[in-house]
Motif scaffolding. Structure first.
Motif, PDB file in Angstrom:
ATOM      1  N   SER A  22       0.844  -1.193   0.000  1.00 26.02           N
ATOM      2  CA  SER A  22       0.000   0.000   0.000  1.00 26.02           C
ATOM      3  C   SER A  22       0.882   1.246   0.000  1.00 26.02           C
ATOM      4  CB  SER A  22      -0.895  -0.016   1.245  1.00 26.02           C
ATOM      5  OG  SER A  22      -1.681   1.146   1.305  1.00 26.02           O
ATOM      6  N   LYS A  26       1.414   1.746  -7.140  1.00 23.92           N
ATOM      7  CA  LYS A  26       0.879   0.844  -8.159  1.00 23.92           C
ATOM      8  C   LYS A  26      -0.511   1.260  -8.652  1.00 23.92           C
ATOM      9  CE  LYS A  26      -0.792  -2.587  -4.782  1.00 23.92           C
ATOM     10  NZ  LYS A  26      -0.653  -1.643  -3.617  1.00 23.92           N
ATOM     11  N   SER A  27      -1.379   1.712  -7.750  1.00 23.95           N
ATOM     12  CA  SER A  27      -2.717   2.139  -8.171  1.00 23.95           C
ATOM     13  C   SER A  27      -2.653   3.454  -8.948  1.00 23.95           C
ATOM     14  CB  SER A  27      -3.641   2.288  -6.964  1.00 23.95           C
ATOM     15  OG  SER A  27      -3.943   1.014  -6.413  1.00 23.95           O
ATOM     16  N   THR A  28      -1.731   4.335  -8.556  1.00 29.28           N
ATOM     17  CA  THR A  28      -1.523   5.574  -9.317  1.00 29.28           C
ATOM     18  C   THR A  28      -1.082   5.244 -10.736  1.00 29.28           C
ATOM     19  OG1 THR A  28      -0.886   6.772  -7.314  1.00 29.28           O
ATOM     20  CG2 THR A  28      -0.208   7.735  -9.416  1.00 29.28           C
ATOM     21  N   ASN A  31      -4.061   4.040 -12.698  1.00 24.44           N
ATOM     22  CA  ASN A  31      -4.953   5.143 -13.050  1.00 24.44           C
ATOM     23  C   ASN A  31      -4.410   5.978 -14.201  1.00 24.44           C
ATOM     24  OD1 ASN A  31      -6.777   4.423 -11.048  1.00 24.44           O
ATOM     25  ND2 ASN A  31      -5.972   5.870  -9.550  1.00 24.44           N
ATOM     26  N   GLN A  72     -11.962  -3.550  -6.762  1.00 26.10           N
ATOM     27  CA  GLN A  72     -12.008  -4.267  -5.490  1.00 26.10           C
ATOM     28  C   GLN A  72     -13.379  -4.143  -4.837  1.00 26.10           C
ATOM     29  OE1 GLN A  72      -9.002  -3.058  -2.681  1.00 26.10           O
ATOM     30  NE2 GLN A  72      -9.912  -4.155  -0.986  1.00 26.10           N
ATOM     31  N   ASP A 148      -8.046  -3.680 -10.420  1.00 27.16           N
ATOM     32  CA  ASP A 148      -7.398  -3.073  -9.254  1.00 27.16           C
ATOM     33  C   ASP A 148      -7.795  -3.829  -7.994  1.00 27.16           C
ATOM     34  OD1 ASP A 148      -6.083  -1.446  -7.497  1.00 27.16           O
ATOM     35  OD2 ASP A 148      -7.225   0.366  -7.942  1.00 27.16           O
ATOM     36  N   GLU A 149      -6.863  -4.603  -7.445  1.00 30.57           N
ATOM     37  CA  GLU A 149      -7.123  -5.437  -6.258  1.00 30.57           C
ATOM     38  C   GLU A 149      -8.456  -6.178  -6.414  1.00 30.57           C
ATOM     39  OE1 GLU A 149      -5.034  -5.974  -3.924  1.00 30.57           O
ATOM     40  OE2 GLU A 149      -3.773  -4.209  -3.611  1.00 30.57           O
ATOM     41  N   VAL A 180      -3.433  -5.153 -10.532  1.00 32.59           N
ATOM     42  CA  VAL A 180      -2.719  -4.437  -9.471  1.00 32.59           C
ATOM     43  C   VAL A 180      -3.057  -5.118  -8.161  1.00 32.59           C
ATOM     44  CG1 VAL A 180      -2.680  -2.306  -8.127  1.00 32.59           C
ATOM     45  CG2 VAL A 180      -2.560  -2.199 -10.603  1.00 32.59           C
TER      46      VAL A 180
END
Length: 216
Positions: A22, A26-28, A31, A72, A148-149, A180
């Protein structure tokens, strides 16, 4: 999380996983790759198009034609049935109601929810809701799926079922699947694992090479 000097090419039909804790970025990265955020510098090219140069209207239209999302938190509309949720992306593409409902029905059958087409999200388990989310992402058969997750809210048994389902469908429709996750066991499903740390690519593992080395 700022991203620093990220350079990566993902091949058509590849299942690629961005793995990191976290706050790793990775999420950025996902996106930005999906055009949900714009980079301050650099280029994001998808199917020959530089999406960072597109207007909001252009990028929205591009995503509708080329990209599917699995979240998610499922992101289903609570007032809509499973059939209506899955057919929603087809509505934006101007497909007639009868045809889009048939396509949505076929996709719900493919993910094992034939008996739940009239159920709303509150009437389904987490695993069932995620199957609806998968059906929605795949229904228009976009060339690229971002997840994403996708199993973050599911138990281990359901997680394996959902991952196997996503991989089977991506292979069947020859789609690129970009995952991700912070979970190494999820990353193991991918062809390639890209480790993200503090906004950088820490290392890349080609799964095919790993398997070959293990067999030697």
């Amino acid at each position: 999380m700022a991203l620093n000097d990220i350079s990566l090419q993902i091949h058509p039909g590849e299942i690629c996983c961005f793995l990191g804790t976290s706050g790793s970025g990775k999420s950025t990265l996902l996106n930005i790759m999906a055009g949900l955020e714009k980079p301050t510098k650099g280029t994001i090219a998808i199917r020959g198009k530089q999406i960072e140069k597109m207007s909001e209207k252009e990028i929205t239209r591009f995503r509708q034609k080329n990209i599917g999302f699995i979240f998610q938190s499922y992101n289903l509309l609570p007032a809509l049935t499973a059939l209506e949720n899955v057919s929603l992306p087809l509505t934006f593409r101007g497909i007639p109601k009868k045809i889009r409902e048939q396509m949505a029905l076929e996709m719900l059958e493919a993910v094992g929810l034939k008996k739940h087409v009239a159920h709303k999200p509150s009437q389904m388990s987490g695993g069932q809701q995620q199957r609806v989310g998968i059906a929605r992402a795949f229904v228009s058969k976009p060339p690229i799926i971002f997840a994403d997750e996708p199993t973050g809210n599911l138990d281990s048994k359901t997680t394996e079922e959902i991952m196997s389902l996503m991989l089977r469908m991506a292979r069947e429709y020859e789609q690129t699947l970009i995952l991700v996750t912070h979970d190494r066991s999820i990353a193991e499903f991918a062809d390639r694992i890209v480790y993200i740390l503090d906004g950088n690519i820490e290392k890349v593992e080609e799964k095919s090479l790993i398997k070959a080395e293990e067999q030697e």
